[in-house]
Design a protein around this motif. Structure first.
Motif, mmCIF file in Angstrom:
data_model
loop_
_atom_site.group_PDB
_atom_site.id
_atom_site.type_symbol
_atom_site.label_atom_id
_atom_site.label_comp_id
_atom_site.label_asym_id
_atom_site.label_seq_id
_atom_site.Cartn_x
_atom_site.Cartn_y
_atom_site.Cartn_z
ATOM 1 N N UNK A 57 0.807 -1.221 0.000
ATOM 2 C CA UNK A 57 0.000 0.000 0.000
ATOM 3 C C UNK A 57 0.839 1.268 0.000
ATOM 4 N N UNK A 58 2.135 1.179 0.304
ATOM 5 C CA UNK A 58 2.994 2.365 0.282
ATOM 6 C C UNK A 58 4.433 1.923 0.078
ATOM 7 N N UNK A 59 5.230 2.804 -0.518
ATOM 8 C CA UNK A 59 6.643 2.535 -0.759
ATOM 9 C C UNK A 59 7.454 3.776 -0.442
ATOM 10 N N UNK A 60 8.748 3.587 -0.209
ATOM 11 C CA UNK A 60 9.638 4.718 0.001
ATOM 12 C C UNK A 60 11.054 4.289 -0.351
ATOM 13 N N UNK A 61 11.778 5.166 -1.041
ATOM 14 C CA UNK A 61 13.137 4.866 -1.460
ATOM 15 C C UNK A 61 14.118 5.751 -0.719
ATOM 16 N N UNK A 62 15.153 5.144 -0.166
ATOM 17 C CA UNK A 62 16.200 5.889 0.503
ATOM 18 C C UNK A 62 17.380 6.093 -0.415
ATOM 19 N N UNK A 63 18.576 6.286 0.186
ATOM 20 C CA UNK A 63 19.765 6.493 -0.630
ATOM 21 C C UNK A 63 20.039 5.294 -1.513
ATOM 22 N N UNK A 64 20.130 4.120 -0.878
ATOM 23 C CA UNK A 64 20.431 2.894 -1.635
ATOM 24 C C UNK A 64 19.628 1.728 -1.097
ATOM 25 N N UNK A 65 18.503 2.003 -0.458
ATOM 26 C CA UNK A 65 17.645 0.932 0.035
ATOM 27 C C UNK A 65 16.189 1.301 -0.209
ATOM 28 N N UNK A 66 15.309 0.303 -0.044
ATOM 29 C CA UNK A 66 13.894 0.499 -0.345
ATOM 30 C C UNK A 66 13.034 -0.070 0.771
ATOM 31 N N UNK A 67 11.847 0.551 0.953
ATOM 32 C CA UNK A 67 10.880 0.101 1.942
ATOM 33 C C UNK A 67 9.530 -0.127 1.271
ATOM 34 N N UNK A 68 8.792 -1.110 1.786
ATOM 35 C CA UNK A 68 7.425 -1.356 1.322
ATOM 36 C C UNK A 68 6.547 -1.638 2.529
ATOM 37 N N UNK A 69 5.313 -1.128 2.478
ATOM 38 C CA UNK A 69 4.332 -1.359 3.537
ATOM 39 C C UNK A 69 3.188 -2.166 2.952
#
Length: 424
Positions: A57-69
């Motif tokens: 339902x949501x994503x976010x990208x950091x410097x060199x890593x990724x998150x998913x909810x």
């Protein structure tokens, strides 16, 4: 493929190098797929198999890593892990996460009880959630380059972490105002207040905190901080960009003109936007017309942003409309109208890929002349000779008979011989 709820946004997984941006999807649809591309030296675009069959339902990208909810409120992280930024804390197990945000080397999660959890690089205190947030309800989080932001339910901003350029020094101008959104750039911060105005602070070497004058008097609805540039979305669906512009990220491309932006996010040195073509805007409505039989009549209409125009008519007071063949310009000319056209309504339909907009209808009134002729305009009074006689309602043939009788009687009287009467 991995199911997700707006696949076009997944480019953020490969792109938001610093901005800590995250975009939540609106309505997951079965069959949607997630795609990640770009630099994969640290596995940041290798979407984990653990997400197969789950709804993100949501994503976010950091410097060199990724998150998913995922829809069950759980966080999945992958990519570069030099500081533990993809090691989701055990303290989140069994708790429902409602929002996520990735900084350069750290990660943030907001749980349903309004509490913040942070992990990863803490060299500058960016994962040390302040004690001032204890007991308060956090509604939004944003991870910057080496600092973090949190928005509480009372509309106040808390910032912590690296502060070399004042990016965590919340401006006094925000005191007493209600903040509705926050976004952290690399070394600057943005806040949106309830009156639709933007406040920016921190590093301004590239003008990223110098909010443009063009936003004065306009209502901003969303903000996003890139590495060294900033974005704002106004209520009319238009994007404003400012700050570092080495790759064009600090200006809005001409291709966005005339389109409505629905969502956007700023990356390190690029931007993403979901747009829709705005429907045409009517500038001239046709006017009602009055004519006599045989006259020619012209209706005129206009709009901005249209690609096609089609005139239509209605003979049932607007209940149904039919296209007029060949009437595809801004003017409609009717030749030799007749009384059967009386009361017909006309309108123009302007269209583009964003939709169709109709003008207000114009009504044609066809008024017959008094003597039934096709031309002219109005009824002329009947010519008279001699004195006018008052109308009595007596039939004409009766008047004629009476006149003849009087004429005969008068003639007889004039022909009688005259006799002299002798006096007696």
């Amino acid at each position: 493929m991995i199911r997700w709820s707006a696949s076009v946004l997944c480019g953020l997984l490969a792109g938001l190098a610093v901005g800590g941006g995250s975009l939540a999807a609106a309505q997951p649809t079965p069959g949607d797929e997630v795609f990640a591309w770009g630099d994969d030296r640290d596995g940041q675009t290798d979407v984990p198999p653990s997400l197969i069959g789950r709804t993100v339902t949501a994503i976010s990208a950091g410097g060199y890593h990724s998150l998913a909810l995922t829809s069950d409120g759980q966080v999945t992280a992958w990519g570069y892990n030099n500081n533990g930024q993809i090691d989701v804390p055990p303290s989140l197990i069994g708790r429902t996460v409602t929002a996520i945000s990735a900084g350069r080397y750290h990660s943030l999660a907001l749980t349903s009880d309004g509490q913040v959890t942070a992990w990863g690089d803490n060299t500058d205190g960016q994962t040390a959630v302040p004690d001032s947030l204890i007991g308060r309800t956090v509604t939004a989080v944003s991870g910057g380059g080496f600092h973090s932001l949190a928005l509480t339910s009372d509309g106040q901003v808390t910032a912590w972490g690296y502060n070399t350029d004042g990016q965590t020094a919340v401006p006094p101008s925000l005191i007493g105002r209600t903040v509705t959104a926050i976004s952290a750039g690399a070394i600057h911060s943005l806040a949106l207040t309830s009156d639709g105005q933007v406040t920016a602070w921190g590093d301004n070497d590239d003008g990223q905190t110098a909010v443009p004058d063009s936003l004065i008097g306009r209502t901003v609805t969303a903000i996003s901080g890139g590495a060294f540039h900033s974005l704002a979305l106004t209520s009319d669906g238009q994007v404003t960009a400012w700050g570092y512009n080495n790759n064009g990220q600090g200006v809005v491309p001409a291709a966005l003109a005339g389109r409505t932006t629905l969502a956007f996010d700023a990356g390190d040195s690029h931007n993403l936007a979901i747009t829709r073509v705005a429907p045409p805007v009517i500038t001239t409505n046709p006017a009602n017309q009055t004519a006599a039989p045989g006259d020619n009549v012209t209706f005129t209409a206009d709009a901005t942003g249209y690609t096609t125009v089609q005139w239509q008519r209605s003979t049932d007071n607007g209940a149904t409309w039919t296209d007029i063949p060949g009437a595809t310009t801004t003017t409609l000319t009717l030749t030799a109208v007749t009384t059967t056209d009386n009361g017909t309504q006309y309108r123009a339909a302007f269209s583009n890929t964003g939709g169709t907009v109709n003008t207000t209808p114009a009504t044609l009134t066809v008024t017959p002349t008094g003597n039934g002729d096709a031309g002219g305009g109005g009824t002329e009074p009947a010519a008279t000779s001699g004195p006018e006689l008052a109308a009595t309602g007596t039939p004409l043939h009766t008047l004629l008979a009476l006149a003849i009788t009087l004429l005969i009687a008068g003639t007889a009287m004039r022909s009688r011989p005259r006799t002299r009467r002798d006096p007696s």
